[in-house]
Design an enzyme around this catalytic site. Structure first.
Site, PDB file in Angstrom:
ATOM      1  N   CYS A   1      36.579  39.856  -3.018  1.00 26.61           N
ATOM      2  CA  CYS A   1      36.119  40.842  -3.991  1.00 26.61           C
ATOM      3  C   CYS A   1      36.633  40.372  -5.344  1.00 26.61           C
ATOM      4  CB  CYS A   1      36.700  42.208  -3.637  1.00 26.61           C
ATOM      5  SG  CYS A   1      36.353  43.483  -4.850  1.00 26.61           S
ATOM      6  N   ASN A   2      35.731  40.147  -6.273  1.00 31.57           N
ATOM      7  CA  ASN A   2      36.141  39.671  -7.597  1.00 31.57           C
ATOM      8  C   ASN A   2      36.945  40.723  -8.343  1.00 31.57           C
ATOM      9  OD1 ASN A   2      34.391  36.997  -8.401  1.00 31.57           O
ATOM     10  ND2 ASN A   2      33.345  38.267  -6.912  1.00 31.57           N
TER      11      ASN A   2
ATOM     12  N   ASP B   1      37.062  43.537   1.065  1.00 32.42           N
ATOM     13  CA  ASP B   1      36.179  43.784  -0.075  1.00 32.42           C
ATOM     14  C   ASP B   1      36.048  45.295  -0.230  1.00 32.42           C
ATOM     15  OD1 ASP B   1      34.266  43.235  -2.159  1.00 32.42           O
ATOM     16  OD2 ASP B   1      32.676  43.822  -0.768  1.00 32.42           O
ATOM     17  N   SER B   2      35.502  45.698  -1.369  1.00 31.69           N
ATOM     18  CA  SER B   2      35.261  47.127  -1.567  1.00 31.69           C
ATOM     19  C   SER B   2      34.161  47.628  -0.642  1.00 31.69           C
ATOM     20  CB  SER B   2      34.833  47.377  -3.015  1.00 31.69           C
ATOM     21  OG  SER B   2      33.607  46.700  -3.259  1.00 31.69           O
TER      22      SER B   2
ATOM     23  N   HIS C   1      28.966  40.975  -3.874  1.00 33.91           N
ATOM     24  CA  HIS C   1      27.738  41.645  -3.430  1.00 33.91           C
ATOM     25  C   HIS C   1      26.482  40.926  -3.935  1.00 33.91           C
ATOM     26  CE1 HIS C   1      30.384  45.093  -2.629  1.00 33.91           C
ATOM     27  NE2 HIS C   1      29.381  45.699  -2.043  1.00 33.91           N
TER      28      HIS C   1
ATOM     29  N   GLU D   1      24.887  48.199  -1.338  1.00 33.56           N
ATOM     30  CA  GLU D   1      25.576  49.113  -0.411  1.00 33.56           C
ATOM     31  C   GLU D   1      24.603  50.070   0.276  1.00 33.56           C
ATOM     32  OE1 GLU D   1      28.963  49.646   0.584  1.00 33.56           O
ATOM     33  OE2 GLU D   1      29.207  47.621  -0.197  1.00 33.56           O
TER      34      GLU D   1
ATOM     35  N   CYS E   1      30.437  38.631  -8.429  1.00 37.95           N
ATOM     36  CA  CYS E   1      30.693  39.787  -7.570  1.00 37.95           C
ATOM     37  C   CYS E   1      30.160  39.377  -6.215  1.00 37.95           C
ATOM     38  CB  CYS E   1      29.948  41.016  -8.095  1.00 37.95           C
ATOM     39  SG  CYS E   1      29.953  42.403  -6.925  1.00 37.95           S
TER      40      CYS E   1
HETATM   41  N1  DGL Z   1      32.244  42.988  -4.236  1.00 40.04           N
HETATM   42  C1  DGL Z   1      33.055  43.330  -5.319  1.00 40.04           C
HETATM   43  C2  DGL Z   1      33.290  42.217  -6.306  1.00 40.04           C
HETATM   44  O1  DGL Z   1      33.198  41.082  -5.924  1.00 40.04           O
HETATM   45  C3  DGL Z   1      33.098  44.679  -5.918  1.00 40.04           C
HETATM   46  C4  DGL Z   1      31.934  45.525  -6.075  1.00 40.04           C
HETATM   47  C5  DGL Z   1      32.377  46.908  -6.472  1.00 40.04           C
HETATM   48  O2  DGL Z   1      32.980  47.549  -5.635  1.00 40.04           O
HETATM   49  O3  DGL Z   1      32.136  47.318  -7.610  1.00 40.04           O
HETATM   50  O4  DGL Z   1      33.587  42.471  -7.435  1.00 40.04           O
END
Ligand code: DGL
Length: 274
Positions: A76-77, A13-14, A189, A155, A187
């Protein structure tokens, strides 16, 4: 050479968002070992260009391939939306994303077909959920909304604070007056903000995330390809972050309930591009 069944599953993931998928994996796939990479130093990916997201995602995938994983979960989407096909073409093991499972979960619970998709700017721009949902249900009506302020709240570890409600309210304002019966947390997160999001959405809206359905896909792929770990030996998960160890560790402890997670630092990419 065949990758051994007791090899770990890689998750990327990011940042810390993919831990929402790891949480379900720890519960439902207790025999599997997980190696996670969170690119917290370069998070968020949402506002980044498609080229950057592709490059950074490929760096994480390559690092995990070198560690000998048997499967990759792109938790991560934003990365799933733009890199899934390329990763599948280039990697010698199965690669699963989170968008198709999330779309499936939403199509399953929605009775009106009116579905809000909350995601990063990158995911919303890609229209990946529109494509995935329309492949399952032809009469769905999608209401997309980018919520760029949410990921930094997670984060930075502020996701539990009550004083972020004004940010949630402001972000969800554009859809507050619309009718929908289901909202996808598009997302990884966002499940950490589940309660605050629920508070701002109309009463009765179903909130779905892709974590549980993704783990079903992992399970089916493991059994379909005869890749499940049947050795009876599972090692503790290892978490790599490109960011600050302490911040990652405290979120992992809080979200996963692991007392002392094994969190390590990793450097990805070319020097100077962090
Ligand atoms: N967790 C990530 C997602 O599912 C990305 C969040 C990000 O880095 O902007 O999209």
């Amino acid at each position: 050479m065949r990758i051994p069944n007791d090899a770990p599953i890689g998750v990327i993931d990011s940042g810390v968002g993919g831990l929402t998928v790891v949480k379900e994996m720890l519960q439902f796939l207790p025999a599997e070992t997980i190696i996670y990479i969170g690119d917290d130093a370069r998070c968020p990916y949402g506002p980044r260009s498609v080229e950057e997201v592709k490059e950074f995602t490929m760096e994480m995938a390559t690092a995990l391939a070198e560690m000998g994983v048997k499967m990759l979960v792109v938790a991560c989407n934003t990365a799933t939306a733009v890199t899934l096909d390329i990763l599948r073409e280039q990697l010698p093991f199965p690669v699963l994303g989170v968008i198709e499972p999330g779309a499936r979960a939403a199509a399953h619970v929605s009775t009106t077909g009116k579905i809000a998709v909350l995601g990063t700017v990158g995911t919303i721009k890609s229209k990946a959920y529109e494509y995935a949902i329309s492949a399952i249900s032809t009469d769905a009506d999608i209401i997309p909304l980018a919520c760029p302020e949410f990921v930094p709240l997670v984060e930075s570890g502020q996701y539990k604070q009550m004083n972020i409600q004004h940010i949630m309210k402001r972000s969800l304002q554009p859809i507050a007056h619309l009718e929908f019966d289901t909202a996808i947390l598009g997302c990884t997160h966002y499940p950490l903000l589940h309660d605050q999001i629920q508070e701002q959405l109309p009463v009765g809206v179903n909130i779905v995330s892709s974590a549980y359905e993704t783990v079903r896909d992992v399970e089916n792929t493991l059994s379909g390809l005869d890749l499940a770990n049947i050795s009876g030996e599972r090692k503790a998960p290892i978490f790599y972050t490109t960011g600050q160890l302490e911040v990652f560790e405290s979120i992992a402890i809080d979200w996963l309930g692991i007392r002392s997670p094994d969190v390590r630092h990793i450097v990805l990419g070319k020097p100077g591009c962090q």
